[in-house]
Design a protein around this motif. Structure first.
Motif, short mmCIF file in Angstrom:
data_model
loop_
_atom_site.label_atom_id
_atom_site.label_comp_id
_atom_site.label_asym_id
_atom_site.label_seq_id
_atom_site.Cartn_x
_atom_site.Cartn_y
_atom_site.Cartn_z
N TRP A 170 3.86 -32.37 57.38
CA TRP A 170 4.91 -32.39 58.40
C TRP A 170 6.17 -31.61 58.04
CZ3 TRP A 170 9.37 -35.72 57.49
CH2 TRP A 170 9.29 -36.44 56.28
N GLN A 229 -0.10 -36.02 63.69
CA GLN A 229 1.33 -35.87 63.42
C GLN A 229 1.86 -37.04 62.60
OE1 GLN A 229 3.25 -33.19 64.18
NE2 GLN A 229 1.30 -32.30 64.82
N ALA A 245 7.95 -31.49 65.19
CA ALA A 245 7.37 -30.76 64.07
C ALA A 245 6.27 -29.87 64.60
CB ALA A 245 6.83 -31.72 63.00
#
Length: 253
Positions: A170, A229, A245
């Motif tokens: 991330w 994610q 992100a």
């Protein structure tokens, strides 16, 4: 013989109160059995309640399968766009943003103020600078990635392997194959614990995993395996919510 006795003497009369004594014995036995069964019930209920109260860790294999599911999601993601963009909320109060181009130009923003990053690489791993090109060149095989990342860590910092692999998910613009390999590598690390379903500070649901840091605290990541994610990171009293992100064509303003 019994018939002869009855013919000679007749049927004997029962002793006084004999039926009462027999019935009393039967009643006492039944009552004892009932009391014994009732005495078992509270003990059984207490044992059941204790079993329900004891915290049980989720199965290890369940956590591994979740990480492998996230790896599959990561492998199918796209990485199109001009800027790698990350926006985070720190400790529930402070926001930060980062934009990085494929050529390595970078900008940061805190509380709305944008600043160009110069004189250093925009990324790091275990305190060492990491360039965009180095991230793109990482292997997309889990075993090879684990070996490469271990070699990139400073001497004596092997306890940072899980954290370094987690950072590829991330905080860095890792290619889809590298992100998938990082998830698969984490699935094989025994120090990575699956904590079960959790929600971050914004109420977003995900799956929580933790691993130790050299400082003695544990870092907990909440991930969404369906999108691959990372939703949040927390260690000790510090927390970071990942608000954005990914790649975008919208640059810093």
């Amino acid at each position: 013989m019994d018939e002869l006795i009855r013919e000679l003497y007749g049927t004997p009369e029962p002793a006084p109160h004999a039926q009462t004594r027999v019935w009393r014995r039967i009643t006492v036995r039944r009552r004892r059995r009932r009391l014994s069964w009732l005495a078992v019930l509270p003990a059984t209920a207490a044992a059941l309640a204790l079993f329900l109260l004891i915290p049980r860790e989720p199965p290890v294999e369940a956590g591994r399968q979740i990480l492998l599911t996230a790896a599959t999601s990561a492998a199918s993601a796209t990485s199109r766009g001009t800027y790698w963009h990350v926006r985070k909320l720190h400790d529930g109060t402070r926001q930060s943003e980062l934009w990085v181009t494929r050529q390595g130009r970078a900008w940061t923003a805190e509380q709305g103020r944008v600043t160009r990053v110069t004189g250093r690489a925009p990324f790091s791993m275990a305190g060492r600078d990491l360039t965009f090109e180095q991230i793109q060149a990482l292997p997309a095989d889990a075993a090879a990635l684990r070996e490469r990342v271990s070699a990139m860590l400073p001497p004596g910092s092997q306890g940072l392997l899980a954290d370094a692999l987690g950072g590829l998910l991330w905080t860095k613009p890792s290619p889809p194959g590298v992100r998938a390999a990082a998830y698969r590598a984490l699935a094989d690390l025994p120090e990575v614990r699956y904590l079960g379903t959790a929600t971050d500070e914004r109420g977003r649901a995900g799956e929580a995993f933790s691993f130790g840091l050299p400082t003695g605290v544990r870092r907990t990541l909440i991930i969404d395996p369906g999108t691959s994610q990372v939703l949040s990171s927390q260690d000790g009293t510090r927390s970071e919510l990942v608000l954005v992100a990914g790649w975008t064509d919208e640059g810093p303003r």
